[in-house]
Design a protein around this motif. Structure first.
Motif, PDB file in Angstrom:
ATOM      1  N   ARG A  23       0.825  -1.291  -0.119  1.00  0.00           N
ATOM      2  CA  ARG A  23      -0.151  -0.095   0.029  1.00  0.00           C
ATOM      3  C   ARG A  23       0.858   1.163  -0.067  1.00  0.00           C
ATOM      4  N   VAL A  25      -0.168   4.417  -0.096  1.00  0.00           N
ATOM      5  CA  VAL A  25      -0.486   5.453   0.653  1.00  0.00           C
ATOM      6  C   VAL A  25      -1.107   4.951   2.192  1.00  0.00           C
ATOM      7  N   ARG A  26      -0.858   5.720   3.222  1.00  0.00           N
ATOM      8  CA  ARG A  26      -1.196   4.862   4.435  1.00  0.00           C
ATOM      9  C   ARG A  26      -1.737   6.200   5.363  1.00  0.00           C
ATOM     10  N   GLY A  27      -2.509   5.420   6.271  1.00  0.00           N
ATOM     11  CA  GLY A  27      -2.987   6.403   7.528  1.00  0.00           C
ATOM     12  C   GLY A  27      -4.075   7.226   7.135  1.00  0.00           C
ATOM     13  N   LEU A  28      -3.942   8.288   7.770  1.00  0.00           N
ATOM     14  CA  LEU A  28      -4.937   9.447   7.422  1.00  0.00           C
ATOM     15  C   LEU A  28      -4.940   9.900   5.981  1.00  0.00           C
ATOM     16  N   TRP A  30      -4.237   8.438   3.424  1.00  0.00           N
ATOM     17  CA  TRP A  30      -5.473   7.313   2.597  1.00  0.00           C
ATOM     18  C   TRP A  30      -6.730   7.876   2.415  1.00  0.00           C
ATOM     19  N   LEU A  31      -7.161   7.928   3.827  1.00  0.00           N
ATOM     20  CA  LEU A  31      -8.567   8.202   4.115  1.00  0.00           C
ATOM     21  C   LEU A  31      -8.995   9.485   3.346  1.00  0.00           C
ATOM     22  N   ARG A  34      -9.036   9.587  -0.228  1.00  0.00           N
ATOM     23  CA  ARG A  34     -10.237   8.619  -0.638  1.00  0.00           C
ATOM     24  C   ARG A  34     -11.473   9.706  -0.445  1.00  0.00           C
ATOM     25  N   GLN A  35     -11.591  10.429   0.686  1.00  0.00           N
ATOM     26  CA  GLN A  35     -12.570  11.075   0.753  1.00  0.00           C
ATOM     27  C   GLN A  35     -12.571  12.276  -0.098  1.00  0.00           C
ATOM     28  N   ARG A  37     -11.896  12.025  -3.214  1.00  0.00           N
ATOM     29  CA  ARG A  37     -11.388  11.739  -4.640  1.00  0.00           C
ATOM     30  C   ARG A  37     -12.124  12.353  -5.659  1.00  0.00           C
ATOM     31  N   GLU A 125     -20.043  15.773   6.966  1.00  0.00           N
ATOM     32  CA  GLU A 125     -19.782  14.712   8.041  1.00  0.00           C
ATOM     33  C   GLU A 125     -20.583  14.695   9.333  1.00  0.00           C
ATOM     34  N   THR A 130     -20.922  11.077  10.299  1.00  0.00           N
ATOM     35  CA  THR A 130     -19.563  10.328   9.983  1.00  0.00           C
ATOM     36  C   THR A 130     -18.636  11.013  11.090  1.00  0.00           C
ATOM     37  N   ILE A 134     -15.543   9.141  13.009  1.00  0.00           N
ATOM     38  CA  ILE A 134     -14.104   9.448  13.029  1.00  0.00           C
ATOM     39  C   ILE A 134     -13.540   9.295  14.549  1.00  0.00           C
ATOM     40  N   TRP A 144      -7.062  14.537  12.252  1.00  0.00           N
ATOM     41  CA  TRP A 144      -7.732  14.084  11.188  1.00  0.00           C
ATOM     42  C   TRP A 144      -8.392  15.251  10.292  1.00  0.00           C
TER      43      TRP A 144
ATOM     44  N   PRO B  91     -23.246   5.353  11.998  1.00  0.00           N
ATOM     45  CA  PRO B  91     -22.747   6.101  10.522  1.00  0.00           C
ATOM     46  C   PRO B  91     -21.673   5.331   9.907  1.00  0.00           C
ATOM     47  N   LEU B  92     -21.745   5.473   8.616  1.00  0.00           N
ATOM     48  CA  LEU B  92     -20.595   5.088   7.878  1.00  0.00           C
ATOM     49  C   LEU B  92     -20.630   5.917   6.650  1.00  0.00           C
ATOM     50  N   TYR B  93     -19.415   5.831   5.949  1.00  0.00           N
ATOM     51  CA  TYR B  93     -19.578   6.710   4.531  1.00  0.00           C
ATOM     52  C   TYR B  93     -20.236   5.806   3.563  1.00  0.00           C
ATOM     53  N   PHE B  96     -18.044   4.709   0.451  1.00  0.00           N
ATOM     54  CA  PHE B  96     -17.041   3.806   0.457  1.00  0.00           C
ATOM     55  C   PHE B  96     -17.563   2.454   0.220  1.00  0.00           C
ATOM     56  N   GLU B 100     -13.216  -0.855   1.644  1.00  0.00           N
ATOM     57  CA  GLU B 100     -12.659   0.710   2.005  1.00  0.00           C
ATOM     58  C   GLU B 100     -12.770   0.866   3.445  1.00  0.00           C
ATOM     59  N   ARG B 103     -10.709  -0.761   5.661  1.00  0.00           N
ATOM     60  CA  ARG B 103      -9.434  -0.048   5.343  1.00  0.00           C
ATOM     61  C   ARG B 103      -9.265   0.982   6.185  1.00  0.00           C
ATOM     62  N   LEU B 104     -10.448   1.681   6.473  1.00  0.00           N
ATOM     63  CA  LEU B 104     -10.431   2.813   7.285  1.00  0.00           C
ATOM     64  C   LEU B 104     -10.134   2.526   8.573  1.00  0.00           C
ATOM     65  N   SER B 106      -8.458  -0.067   9.419  1.00  0.00           N
ATOM     66  CA  SER B 106      -7.058  -0.656   9.665  1.00  0.00           C
ATOM     67  C   SER B 106      -6.063   0.804   9.633  1.00  0.00           C
ATOM     68  N   GLU B 107      -6.599   1.711   8.838  1.00  0.00           N
ATOM     69  CA  GLU B 107      -5.320   2.767   8.634  1.00  0.00           C
ATOM     70  C   GLU B 107      -5.481   3.801   9.939  1.00  0.00           C
ATOM     71  N   LEU B 108      -6.661   3.676  10.791  1.00  0.00           N
ATOM     72  CA  LEU B 108      -6.757   4.597  11.904  1.00  0.00           C
ATOM     73  C   LEU B 108      -6.577   3.933  13.303  1.00  0.00           C
TER      74      LEU B 108
END
Lengths: 332, 309, 167
Positions: A23, A25-28, A30-31, A34-35, A37, A125, A130, A134, A144, B91-93, B96, B100, B103-104, B106-108
């Motif tokens: 992978r 791109v990692r962590g935040l 990546w998120l 993706r958000q 995009r 959000e 969401t 988070i 974040w 709540p979810l996106y 996604f 994904e 993966r959120l 796992s990444e956080l």
């Protein structure tokens, strides 16, 4: 199936080492990528389209100029010649595209960025809940938020930077120095599409949209409110713009015009006793009959850069304030 | 399971209160949920269950009082990785995919257990590439629980977790939750207004009613401390049972039933028995709050004893 | 999906999925050793149900000394009951000297409750089979026989104490 649940658990303790690899791109990051995009794609497509358009404008103008030079029709004096006029007319299309389509579009860009990128960014959000998803993760909400804002912020910075540079370049090379050079820089659709203005206004509108979204917490109202506030802010700044830099104040021979491409703020006449009367007062009266000279207050074209820098500095300060409020309001 | 003297309570509230625009959603809450327990937070809709869980999940800041989570103040940053929370609306996106969303997680989350999360999703036969927005409520619940359990928390806070699930999924996921508690000693605090869902699952009870904690303690102790009495209808007079122990009584036909807050036998033509969880909860929920503990300082004491027990 | 040879195999009863009861079956070699069946609405606490069902299996000889009981994790994963309940039930069985925990290995049966008289091939069972056949011939339904049996048991043993009462 239920057996799998049980027996499969045996290896679960070793799962930490079994993470998917490769992978990039990692962590935040990546998120947030993706958000964002859709935002990133939209901006990229926009930049490509406008850049292609500008390139076409540049090439088309150059071509016409080349033809005019070769045929001796370059100078305005020759344009009364019907043949020269025919050769000149193709310049209208690229010029029209630049002045009537691209300049208004770039002028509107900050508003669109505020409404469609800034306002929904946090409002959505909150509206979808969401933000609570988070908050339930191990990452700090402010970290974040920093990432959530940095990615679209940098994307907007880059996109508007590229657009502003290209717009300014075409304006300078093909419009101002073109054969029919007339597009005063302080006009309504010219000024905001030049120099640092698109960048500063876009960043400000983005930050304002984010703040409104965080305060309103509902997407559609936040979008409307952001649009209205950006427009109001633009009106206020435009009203104050003449005073961002000292005006040139000159007494000139009676009825002499202000210099080409300059921005006339006020003018009038000087009476025999040395007193000044604004032109507005003179209209339709005999008050100004004894005038000896005219006076003008204006910004020459050379004031474009300092005025834009002052305006950009003001907007960036406001952007920073908006972002500071957004961060303060996000509980850690 | 651990020595209770060394392990701090999973949740500990002292004078906890939360006010929204002038209305108290929760007030004067004092309780302690020991670590390693499975605690049910029950009460009618609007009683303050979600507020309580939201405070524990640090979504909300208390207006007054203090809440400690796993021995730390609820605001301690270290708790982020140790506490998992699933909100009632899951709540979810929506844009996604299932993959994904995991993966959120796992990444956080540094302690992410991908295998665990994947198994929960696979058990529900969810497609990795399915968009969250296209899933049913129950499937979204499953993904939310996968996200929470994949985090490998020490404390799992679940707000009405099973409401959207069909019976099979409910049974599977409850089994998964219980297995997690058995294996890692995870404390689970779950709210519900579906009482049968909690029977046999919880061993600690927080009964919330009108923003107050009416019962808090070990479930067996609470049940031992109550009796469900039946007797002839004539026995159910206004002062037939001592007011200080009577929770609720009803007359149906020729029989009267009463829930009393004492394990001791009572005088009168009553036949008593230990109530079930549902009997107990229904009795309290039917009774107006004015007759229960927690409304006057004197009556609040037995509840505090239960907390200490 | 490789399983250690000594790991008990646990199976979810297909009926359990929809009802408020679950079955857990411990398989040793080929034979089912114990099956916990949790009835949520029986009025008997889950803890008592596990104790009773284990004793039942010990009585019937289905569980023999040395057999391993399923771990709490295995029981709760498929029955969705509180793990502390399982541990409490196992502690109760341990207190009665029926099982013993071996640290790191699990809980093992120490002592059987099987009585030769009650074994599957014992004479008492044969008598009872004969009696049940007789009752059916007399026209009694299954429920009638069960009620009659319960009534007689209550009459012959102490009426006040039922095995379901805690402590």
């Amino acid at each position: 199936m239920s057996m799998n649940v049980l027996t499969g658990r045996a290896g679960a303790t070793a799962s930490a080492s079994r993470r998917p690899t490769a992978r990039r791109v990692r962590g935040l990051l990546w998120l947030t990528l993706r958000q964002n995009r859709a935002v990133l794609w939209t901006l990229a497509v926009l930049v490509v389209l406008v850049a292609a358009d500008l390139l076409w404008i540049h090439i088309a103008s150059r071509h016409v100029v080349g033809v005019l030079r070769r045929t001796g029709c370059y100078y305005p004096e020759t344009w009364s010649n019907g043949q020269c006029w025919t050769l000149l007319s193709p310049i209208n299309r690229p010029t029209y595209w630049y002045v009537s389509i691209l300049q208004p579009a770039v002028t509107a860009l900050p508003l669109l960025i505020g409404v469609f990128i800034g306002a929904p960014l946090l409002a959505q959000e909150y509206e979808r809940g969401t933000i609570r998803l988070i908050r339930a993760q191990s990452v700090s909400p402010r970290r974040w938020l920093a990432s959530r804002l940095a990615v679209p912020g940098l994307a907007v910075l880059a996109a508007t930077g590229v657009l502003a540079a290209l717009m300014s370049w075409v304006w300078w090379v093909d419009i101002v120095h073109g054969p029919i050079a007339f597009d005063p820089p302080f006009q309504f659709f010219t000024y905001p599409a030049l120099g640092v203005a698109p960048v500063a206004w876009s960043l400000f509108a983005l930050a304002l949209g984010v703040l409104i979204g965080q305060l309103v917490r509902r997407t559609l109202p936040a979008m409307f409110l952001t649009g209205a506030l950006v427009a109001i802010m633009y009106g206020l700044v435009r009203w104050a713009r003449p005073y961002f830099y000292p005006l040139v104040d000159q007494v000139v021979p009676l009825n002499e015009a202000h210099p080409t491409n300059s921005w006339l703020i006020d003018r009038g006449v000087v009476m025999a006793d040395g007193s000044r009367v604004s032109t507005d007062v003179c209209l339709g009266t005999v008050r100004c009959d004894g005038a000896t000279a005219s006076w003008i207050q204006y910004h020459p074209a050379a004031h474009l850069v300092p005025i834009q820098l002052v305006e950009a500095a003001l907007l960036l300060v406001l952007t920073a304030v908006a972002l500071a409020v957004v961060f303060r309001r996000m509980r850690p | 399971m651990d020595d209770p003297t060394t392990v701090p309570p999973a949740l500990e509230a002292v004078g906890l209160g939360k006010q929204y625009r002038g209305d108290w959603a929760l007030r004067d809450c004092d309780f302690a949920v020991p670590a390693g327990r499975i605690c049910g937070v029950v009460g009618p809709n609007g009683a303050g269950k979600s507020t309580l869980l939201g405070l524990a999940a640090r979504l909300l800041a208390p207006t007054e009082g203090e809440l400690r989570v796993l021995g730390e103040p609820a605001t301690a940053p270290e708790l982020r990785a140790r506490v998992a929370y699933v909100a009632q609306d899951k709540p979810l996106y929506p844009g996604f995919t299932v993959a994904e969303t995991l993966r959120l997680g796992s990444e956080l989350n540094p302690a992410w257990d991908d295998e665990m999360a994947q198994q929960i999703v696979e058990q529900g036969e969810l497609k990795q590439r399915a968009r969250i927005g296209s899933l049913s409520g129950g499937q979204r619940t499953r993904v939310s629980l996968a996200l929470a359990l994949g985090k490998r928390p020490d404390l799992l806070l679940l707000d009405e977790p099973m409401a959207d699930l069909d019976p099979l999924a409910r049974h599977q996921l409850m089994g998964t939750l219980m297995a997690e508690a058995a294996e890692r000693g995870t404390t689970i605090v779950l709210s519900s207004h579906i009482l049968p869902e909690l029977d046999g699952v919880i061993d600690f009870l927080l009964l919330v009613q009108r923003g107050r904690i009416r019962l808090a303690g070990d479930l067996e102790d609470i049940l031992d401390g109550h009796q469900l009495l039946t007797g002839p209808a004539e026995a159910a007079g206004a002062d037939a049972l001592p007011a200080e122990v009577l929770v609720e009584q009803r007359v149906g036909g020729r029989r009267a039933t009463a829930l009393v807050r004492t394990g001791e036998p009572l005088d009168g033509p009553w036949e008593g028995g230990r109530p079930g969880l549902e009997d107990l909860l229904l009795g309290y929920l039917r009774a107006p709050a004015a007759t229960g503990p927690g409304t006057t300082p004197g009556e609040a004491t037995p509840m505090n004893d239960e907390v200490a027990a | 999906m490789v399983r250690a040879p000594d790991t008990p195999r646990v199976r979810l009863d297909p009926r359990a999925a929809v009802g408020h009861h679950s079955t857990i079956e411990l398989v040793k070699g080929r034979n089912a050793v114990i099956e916990y069946r949790i009835e949520r609405r029986s009025g008997v606490s889950t803890y008592q149900q596990i104790v009773q069902q284990t004793k039942q299996a010990l009585r019937l000889g289905l569980l023999q000394p040395g057999d391993k009981l399923p771990t709490a994790r295995e029981v709760v994963e498929l029955t969705a009951i509180n793990p502390n309940t399982v541990l409490k039930a196992y502690r109760e069985l341990e207190r009665e000297g029926l099982v013993e925990p071996r640290p790191g290995l699990g809980t093992f049966v120490r002592r059987s409750l099987a009585r030769p008289e009650a074994a599957a091939d014992g004479p008492l069972r044969a008598d009872l089979v004969g009696w049940v056949d007789q009752a059916r011939e007399a026209g009694l339904e299954r429920e009638d026989i069960a009620a009659l049996m319960a009534s007689v048991l209550e009459q012959r043993f102490d009426t006040g104490v039922s095995p379901a009462t805690p402590n």
